[in-house]
Design an enzyme around this catalytic site. Structure first.
Site, PDB file in Angstrom:
ATOM      1  N   ASN A  87      23.606  65.350  25.827  1.00 31.15           N
ATOM      2  CA  ASN A  87      22.870  64.467  26.800  1.00 31.15           C
ATOM      3  C   ASN A  87      24.198  63.953  27.845  1.00 31.15           C
ATOM      4  OD1 ASN A  87      21.085  62.248  27.549  1.00 31.15           O
ATOM      5  ND2 ASN A  87      22.701  60.986  26.540  1.00 31.15           N
ATOM      6  N   SER A 139      16.560  67.267  33.948  1.00 30.93           N
ATOM      7  CA  SER A 139      16.113  66.107  34.910  1.00 30.93           C
ATOM      8  C   SER A 139      14.905  66.901  35.563  1.00 30.93           C
ATOM      9  CB  SER A 139      17.149  66.119  35.846  1.00 30.93           C
ATOM     10  OG  SER A 139      17.027  65.205  37.138  1.00 30.93           O
ATOM     11  N   TYR A 153      24.101  68.242  41.212  1.00 32.46           N
ATOM     12  CA  TYR A 153      23.244  67.666  40.318  1.00 32.46           C
ATOM     13  C   TYR A 153      22.038  68.689  40.011  1.00 32.46           C
ATOM     14  CZ  TYR A 153      20.811  64.629  37.158  1.00 32.46           C
ATOM     15  OH  TYR A 153      20.272  64.088  36.217  1.00 32.46           O
ATOM     16  N   ALA A 155      21.262  71.512  40.914  1.00 34.38           N
ATOM     17  CA  ALA A 155      21.728  73.110  40.520  1.00 34.38           C
ATOM     18  C   ALA A 155      22.012  73.088  38.978  1.00 34.38           C
ATOM     19  CB  ALA A 155      22.873  73.415  41.395  1.00 34.38           C
TER      20      ALA A 155
END
Length: 247
Positions: A87, A139, A153, A155
């Site tokens: 996470n 995401s 982010y 990628a």
């Protein structure tokens, strides 16, 4: 509530909002916890607030020797983990022309390298026991290219999905599942502090359910994927975005 009594779970990025919700949920399900974060003070506060003891481990997951040392400590003090929740993550909203190489490498280092390094450390024991769960926090940006998130982010999360598929394919014969959760706009500091009021209002108009995701809703998906109920699910990316993207 799933019965995970006696299972050892590792949660990275544990001191953040989603990590905390995940730690609370897994502990409620009976897990013994090793909680990893780079923020020692926040990690200690989380462990003090949890009803049952947990092992706080301060670690930069992008640092290979630090990950090796952290996992050795977990094995020594708790035993071999059964569940890994990758996470830990950092956000960059910079698009391609504003993204320097140092920032690119930092974001990929935490968001992608960290998951790889943690999995590499913990997979051997999972394979030996013929049981394990790897759950990666992805995401929506992996599918959209980043509505508000930046190039590095987006990628990193796309690559994390591919890592999830690779782990799932390799480990399925050994009783180990690997899945991802693809949340969008969870009520965390990334949402409340790094987006403007105008951006948040625009997003709310586009999210069919008309609200942002609560951290506990993310944790519900983690506990399901960690449970015996999800033993036949692997290589899956579960969207949790209120209908913002339907596919």
């Amino acid at each position: 509530m799933a019965d995970l009594t006696g299972r050892i779970a590792v949660v990275t990025g544990a001191a953040g909002t989603m990590g905390r919700a995940t730690a609370e949920a897994l502990q409620a399900d009976g897990c013994r916890l090793a909680l990893i974060d780079i923020d020692a003070r926040a990690l200690d506060a989380l462990c003090a607030a949890l009803p049952d003891p947990s092992l706080p481990v301060v670690c930069d997951v992008s640092d290979e020797p630090a990950v090796a040392a952290a996992c050795e400590r977990i094995r020594r003090e708790l035993g071999d983990p059964d569940i890994l929740v990758n996470n830990a993550g950092i956000l960059s909203n910079h698009k391609v022309l504003q993204t320097g190489l140092a920032e690119w490498r930092q974001v990929l280092g935490v968001n992608l390298d960290g998951a790889f390094l943690m999995a590499r450390e913990l997979v051997p024991a999972m394979k030996a026991r013929h049981w394990g769960r790897i759950i990666n926090t992805g995401s929506l940006a992996a599918k959209t290219g980043g509505l508000t998130a930046g190039t590095a982010y987006a990628a990193s999360k796309g690559a994390l999905n591919s890592l999830t598929f690779s782990l799932a394919r390799e480990l399925a014969p050994h009783g180990v599942t690997a899945n991802g959760i693809s949340p969008a706009y969870v009520r965390t500091p990334m949402l409340t502090e790094q987006l403007t009021d105008v951006q948040r209002d625009a997003l709310l108009r586009d999210i069919p359910v008309g609200r942002f995701c609560e951290p506990e809703e993310f944790a519900h998906v983690v506990r399901f994927l960690a449970s015996p109920l999800a033993g036949f699910i692997t290589g899956e990316i579960i969207d949790i975005n209120g209908g913002l993207l339907m596919d």
